[in-house]
Design an enzyme around this catalytic site. Structure first.
Site, PDB file in Angstrom:
ATOM      1  CE  LYS A  31      -0.328  -0.367   5.042  1.00  0.00           C
ATOM      2  NZ  LYS A  31      -1.168  -0.850   6.168  1.00  0.00           N
ATOM      3  CE1 TYR A 236      12.602  31.751   5.296  1.00  0.00           C
ATOM      4  CE2 TYR A 236      12.768  29.383   4.902  1.00  0.00           C
ATOM      5  CZ  TYR A 236      12.481  30.661   4.454  1.00  0.00           C
ATOM      6  OH  TYR A 236      12.057  30.846   3.162  1.00  0.00           O
TER       7      TYR A 236
HETATM    8  C1  PLP Z   1      -0.354  -1.784   6.859  1.00  0.00           C
HETATM    9  C2  PLP Z   1      -0.945  -3.087   7.241  1.00  0.00           C
HETATM   10  C3  PLP Z   1      -0.156  -4.244   7.293  1.00  0.00           C
HETATM   11  C4  PLP Z   1       1.349  -4.198   7.217  1.00  0.00           C
HETATM   12  O1  PLP Z   1       1.803  -3.751   8.468  1.00  0.00           O
HETATM   13  P1  PLP Z   1       3.361  -3.574   8.810  1.00  0.00           P
HETATM   14  O2  PLP Z   1       3.358  -3.151  10.234  1.00  0.00           O
HETATM   15  O3  PLP Z   1       3.841  -2.498   7.893  1.00  0.00           O
HETATM   16  O4  PLP Z   1       4.023  -4.867   8.563  1.00  0.00           O
HETATM   17  C5  PLP Z   1      -0.776  -5.463   7.493  1.00  0.00           C
HETATM   18  N1  PLP Z   1      -2.113  -5.532   7.670  1.00  0.00           N
HETATM   19  C6  PLP Z   1      -2.911  -4.440   7.663  1.00  0.00           C
HETATM   20  C7  PLP Z   1      -4.368  -4.587   7.880  1.00  0.00           C
HETATM   21  C8  PLP Z   1      -2.355  -3.184   7.467  1.00  0.00           C
HETATM   22  O5  PLP Z   1      -3.137  -2.095   7.482  1.00  0.00           O
END
Ligand code: PLP
Length: 338
Positions: A31, A236
């Site tokens: 994702k 800044y």
């Molecule tokens: C993002 C996510 C993962 C992966 O989690 P990590 O901590 O990055 O390994 C797995 N399952 C769900 C439902 C997630 O939202």
């Protein structure tokens, strides 16, 4: 500005996490464009290594990925079946009775999965909702049933055992593959592995997978260098003042590129062949200023993310987590995959 992404390290991390859960199939969570590192490159590399199950957050991410993976790759959509979503070739993870009935009405016979809420109260059916439609859902043959742990990065947190017990109570007796563990859950041990594990962050070289191979190197070009005299300030709001003649290099990247402004004045450095050059003054939108006095020559490039300063160290300086550092990395970098 070059973001070097080591695909072989991602594959090695996937293989290492899969080996920790030998009884389960290992998926790959890609994702948010594979946590900022390029799902179009990462997912095919993991497919080649043997991954067949992929997770994205949104149907739009799944649609972008679908043509890049062979037909036997399953692309699961964590947000499930949202109204109006195009799920052609994708597997929605249905999160509520409403999503289940919508999906069955619009995609009868098409693959789907189910998410149950076991305590995180974010996504998934609650126990009462599940028990009311469980028989009907199981008759429709979901690909798998999953839930998600809220505290898996803290092995001693009581929520882990509580969620595990809730997941068992809701799914024992179902003859459907089950999935509970992301990266942290894999590291909690075999009780948490079930049939499918879903590592994300560990693939990309960050905590809680402490043994991960580093994946990212971020090199930033120096635009110019100058000597500042004692009493002169840099940047800044004049938050840094030289106490002696200092050589200051100005580097082309800033908070618009995901270098969080909150690392200013926290002790973060850029690195020249392993030597630390402290960031001085505020990170601005497109620029960072760095004290290179200790170097013999001003280099062409300085590294912000490298073995000496990994993603999680940078996250500590910013008061955040590796996930946010990676997913904030901006679109102006030349990404190279080797
Ligand atoms: C993002 C996510 C993962 C992966 O989690 P990590 O901590 O990055 O390994 C797995 N399952 C769900 C439902 C997630 O939202």
């Amino acid at each position: 500005m070059t973001l070097h992404i080591d695909l072989q390290a991602i594959v090695a991390n996937w293989t290492a996490l899969a080996a920790k859960a030998p009884g389960a199939r290992a998926a790959a969570v890609v994702k948010a464009d594979a946590y900022g590192l390029g799902a179009a490159k990462v997912a095919p590399a993991l497919y080649q290594a043997g991954a067949r199950d992929f997770f994205v957050a949104l149907a739009s991410e799944g649609r972008a990925l679908r043509p890049l993976l062979p037909g036997d790759a399953r692309i699961n959509v964590l947000s499930g079946h949202m109204d109006g979503a195009d799920l052609t070739g994708l597997v929605p993870v249905l999160n509520s009775p409403e999503q289940f009935f919508r999906d069955r009405a619009m995609r009868p016979g098409k693959p789907f999965a189910i998410q149950l809420d076991t305590g995180m109260n974010r996504l998934g059916m609650e126990a009462a909702e599940w028990s009311a439609i469980r028989a009907e859902v199981l008759a429709a043959k979901p690909d798998f049933i999953m839930s998600h742990l809220a505290c898996a990065d803290e092995p001693d947190h009581p929520a882990n055992a509580m969620q595990l017990a809730a997941f068992r109570a809701m799914t024992d007796g179902c003859t459907v593959p089950r999935s509970l563990a992301a990266t942290g859950g894999i590291l909690l041990g075999p009780d948490y592995h079930f049939d499918l594990v879903r590592p994300g962050i560990g693939l990309y070289g960050a905590l809680p997978f402490a043994d991960a191979q580093p994946v990212v190197r971020l090199s930033l070009p120096v635009i110019q260098a100058r000597t500042v005299q004692p009493g002169e300030f840099v940047g800044y709001s004049a938050t840094w003042t030289a106490d002696a003649p200092r050589r200051i290099a100005t580097v082309a990247a800033g908070y618009a590129d995901g270098i969080l402004r909150s690392i200013s004045s926290k002790g973060a450095s850029l690195y020249a062949a392993g030597r630390a050059c402290p960031i001085v003054g505020r990170v601005s939108m497109d620029l960072i200023t760095v004290d290179v006095t200790e170097l013999d020559d001003v280099p062409r490039d300085l590294d912000l993310i490298c073995p000496e300063q990994p993603v999680d160290r940078l996250a500590d300086f910013a008061g955040t987590i590796g996930y946010e550092i990676l997913t904030s990395l901006g679109l102006r970098y030349d990404r190279t995959w080797q």
